[in-house]
Design a protein around this motif. Structure first.
Motif: not given
Length: 377
Positions: A358-361, A365-373
């Motif tokens: 899942t996207v949540a997996q 938090p460590d990858f939240a900013a990179a995921c947003k980008t």
């Protein structure tokens, strides 16, 4: 029998198109036994399978790579249950030891399994176990890695194509920096695994004449060994002289990525394979360029279908699509699936769409900013 066309054809076709567009711009052992509870036969089942009894042995090679315990085993067991609800699946993991796997095979044979499905830790050493099984009238399916000996059927991915995808993917990431003088560090898998040779062959054929493979060593499918080899390559070649790193799989890529970070090379191209969760996260973060996704469910389902068909005496011609010759010279009926390259642009359309993660997996938090980008939300 149904062959999961959505995963194996439509998804692959769509993703390959995306990849081409983007390019333009293989511990201690464990064992268990799982009896399938009585249930209605699933899609692709038959009257013979629904009424079949007996047991199928599943031998997987190691538990360092997350896929085997997390995906291959449960998918295989679920498909056997759907097709043949009264058939028991007996399971063991070799924990990376060919000797342990040989002992587990002997235990399975002596227990009376009718079919043995084996992902060989060492394709040559497993030959005597395959021969012992056949001597007792047990059918043998080679899973993911082509075992030596008189194997009845084989299911895997087109492993030369896997390597070729890794090579063309690396060249695409390098872009204009892909020159005959561009030095690439190549970390291959374990030579005891025949897939490793196929990956290497496909990769080298793809990059030949385009880059310079300046350092080539085996990481033995072990992250720590791969890290040591990568560090040795950096010291030998000089960090500033390296253009990219080839890792045959994601497990080794984790170790290589650490060595790259320590040398200040985290932004250089780094390949992988298996679509492990940590690899997908590295792709999002920009510290791994891509992975090769070999969808676990179609492979495990096909292995279960082959095993049930062989157990019941049903023909396997509707499942296999090719033949392969193994290291002992046996011609084996084979089902070869199509791999897919996954980079940051198609994570949603592949591993997320297929329900692998899942996207949540992925976006902890460590990858939240990179995921947003990356547009993962």
């Amino acid at each position: 029998m149904i062959k999961h066309p959505l995963n194996r054809v439509a998804t692959a076709t769509a993703v390959v198109s995306l990849v081409l567009a983007a390019a333009a711009c293989g511990k201690a052992g464990s064992s268990s036994s799982s009896s399938s509870s009585p249930a209605a036969s699933g899609a692709g089942g038959s009257a013979a399978a629904a009424n079949a009894t007996g047991s199928i042995g599943l031998l997987l090679p190691e538990n360092t790579t997350t896929r085997y315990e997390q995906f291959d085993k449960p998918y295989f067991e679920a498909e056997v249950k759907a097709l043949a609800p009264n058939v028991e699946v007996k399971y063991a993991n070799a924990g990376g030891s060919p000797q342990t796997q040989a002992q587990q095979a002997t235990t399975m044979i002596n227990s009376g399994v009718k079919v043995l499905v084996v992902d060989a830790q060492d394709s040559a050493q497993i030959k005597s176990s395959v021969e012992a099984a056949k001597a007792k009238g047990i059918k043998v399916v080679a899973y993911d890695r082509l075992a030596q000996g008189p194997v009845d059927a084989y299911v895997s991915f087109d492993n030369v194509k896997v390597g070729h995808l890794q090579g063309t993917g690396l060249l695409a990431v390098l872009g204009s920096k892909a020159t005959p003088s561009a030095k690439i560090v190549e970390i291959d898998g374990d030579s005891a695994d025949p897939n490793a040779a196929d990956f290497k062959s496909g990769f080298q054929n793809a990059v030949k004449g385009h880059v310079d493979i300046a350092y080539d060593a085996s990481g033995l499918w072990k992250p720590d060994v791969a890290a040591q080899k990568a560090t040795a390559a950096i010291n030998q070649l000089g960090a500033s002289n390296i253009s990219g790193f080839y890792s045959a799989n994601d497990g080794m890529a984790a170790g290589i990525a650490t060595s790259m970070k320590n040398a200040g090379l985290s932004k250089l191209p780094l390949t992988g394979q298996d679509a492990q969760l940590d690899a997908v996260q590295r792709i999002v973060a920009g510290t791994q360029s891509f992975t090769i996704y070999k969808a676990y469910k179609p492979e495990a389902d096909a292995a279960a279908q082959l095993a049930v068909s062989l157990l019941t005496g049903a023909p396997i011609t509707s499942i296999v699509n090719s033949t392969k010759t193994n290291g002992s010279g046996n011609t084996v009926s084979s089902d070869l699936l199509t791999p897919v390259l996954v980079n940051v642009s198609n994570i949603k359309q592949t591993v997320v769409a297929d329900g692998l993660y899942t996207v949540a997996q992925i976006c902890t938090p460590d990858f939240a900013a990179a995921c947003k980008t990356a547009g993962l939300s």
